[in-house]
Design a protein around this motif. Structure first.
Motif, PDB file in Angstrom:
ATOM      1  N   UNK A 158       0.901  -1.373   0.075  1.00  0.00           N
ATOM      2  CA  UNK A 158       0.040  -0.103  -0.086  1.00  0.00           C
ATOM      3  C   UNK A 158       0.962   1.209   0.097  1.00  0.00           C
ATOM      4  N   UNK A 159       1.977   1.171   0.636  1.00  0.00           N
ATOM      5  CA  UNK A 159       2.760   2.615   0.802  1.00  0.00           C
ATOM      6  C   UNK A 159       3.354   2.616  -0.567  1.00  0.00           C
ATOM      7  N   UNK A 160       3.885   1.880  -1.322  1.00  0.00           N
ATOM      8  CA  UNK A 160       4.443   1.962  -2.732  1.00  0.00           C
ATOM      9  C   UNK A 160       3.568   2.443  -3.630  1.00  0.00           C
ATOM     10  N   UNK A 161       2.259   1.933  -3.536  1.00  0.00           N
ATOM     11  CA  UNK A 161       1.230   2.207  -4.653  1.00  0.00           C
ATOM     12  C   UNK A 161       0.764   3.990  -4.296  1.00  0.00           C
ATOM     13  N   UNK A 162       0.662   4.201  -3.073  1.00  0.00           N
ATOM     14  CA  UNK A 162       0.408   5.475  -2.594  1.00  0.00           C
ATOM     15  C   UNK A 162       1.416   6.454  -3.083  1.00  0.00           C
ATOM     16  N   UNK A 163       2.554   6.093  -2.706  1.00  0.00           N
ATOM     17  CA  UNK A 163       4.013   7.003  -3.145  1.00  0.00           C
ATOM     18  C   UNK A 163       3.941   6.999  -4.954  1.00  0.00           C
ATOM     19  N   UNK A 164       3.382   5.933  -5.641  1.00  0.00           N
ATOM     20  CA  UNK A 164       3.506   6.009  -7.172  1.00  0.00           C
ATOM     21  C   UNK A 164       2.205   7.042  -7.472  1.00  0.00           C
ATOM     22  N   UNK A 165       1.141   6.968  -6.990  1.00  0.00           N
ATOM     23  CA  UNK A 165      -0.042   7.692  -6.984  1.00  0.00           C
ATOM     24  C   UNK A 165       0.178   9.165  -6.786  1.00  0.00           C
ATOM     25  N   UNK A 166       0.945   9.225  -5.873  1.00  0.00           N
ATOM     26  CA  UNK A 166       1.161  10.769  -5.446  1.00  0.00           C
ATOM     27  C   UNK A 166       2.185  11.533  -6.429  1.00  0.00           C
ATOM     28  N   UNK A 167       3.140  10.787  -6.867  1.00  0.00           N
ATOM     29  CA  UNK A 167       4.110  11.259  -7.828  1.00  0.00           C
ATOM     30  C   UNK A 167       3.794  10.846  -9.271  1.00  0.00           C
ATOM     31  N   UNK A 168       2.644  10.674  -9.388  1.00  0.00           N
ATOM     32  CA  UNK A 168       2.160  10.268 -10.864  1.00  0.00           C
ATOM     33  C   UNK A 168       2.222  11.652 -11.838  1.00  0.00           C
ATOM     34  N   UNK A 169       2.506  11.688 -12.959  1.00  0.00           N
ATOM     35  CA  UNK A 169       2.317  13.233 -13.635  1.00  0.00           C
ATOM     36  C   UNK A 169       1.167  13.560 -13.954  1.00  0.00           C
TER      37      UNK A 169
END
Length: 114
Positions: free
Chosen positions: A103-114
């Motif tokens: 969940x933490x990696x997915x949240x990070x990927x979603x936050x930094x998505x362009x």
């Protein structure tokens, strides 16, 4: 015994009886006897031929089993080689282990998505 000695003089009654029994087991139908059978006056020859026939049949059974086992082994090796070829092709394009996201990696990927 006396009948065999009277009908087949000069033969061993026990051998004749054994040969008659063995012939009865082998040639138990008229179709089996259509080619003719060895006369009972030659009991040693009858027993020798029947023993030779049994050894030949046993050899053929062992040979057939060996050939079937060899063929099964060859088929298994062919299947294994095909599987290894498919896996080699897969591993050429998909190296390493897949990345599992928490969940933490997915949240990070979603936050930094362009």
């Amino acid at each position: 015994k006396t009948f065999i000695e009277a009908v087949l003089p000069g033969t061993d009654p026990k051998l004749v009886q054994a040969a008659l029994y063995a012939q009865g087991l082998r040639y138990h139908s008229a179709r089996d006897r259509s080619a003719g059978v060895t006369p009972l006056s030659q009991p040693e020859r009858i027993l020798r031929e029947l023993a030779q026939e049994q050894r030949h049949l046993a050899y053929l059974e062992v040979l057939q089993a060996k050939l079937q086992a060899d063929a099964a082994g060859a088929r298994a090796e062919l299947r294994s080689n095909k599987r290894l070829a498919v896996l080699a092709q897969f591993h050429a394009t998909h190296r390493g282990f897949p990345r599992l996201f928490d969940h933490a990696v997915v949240a990070d990927l979603n936050q930094n998505r362009p």
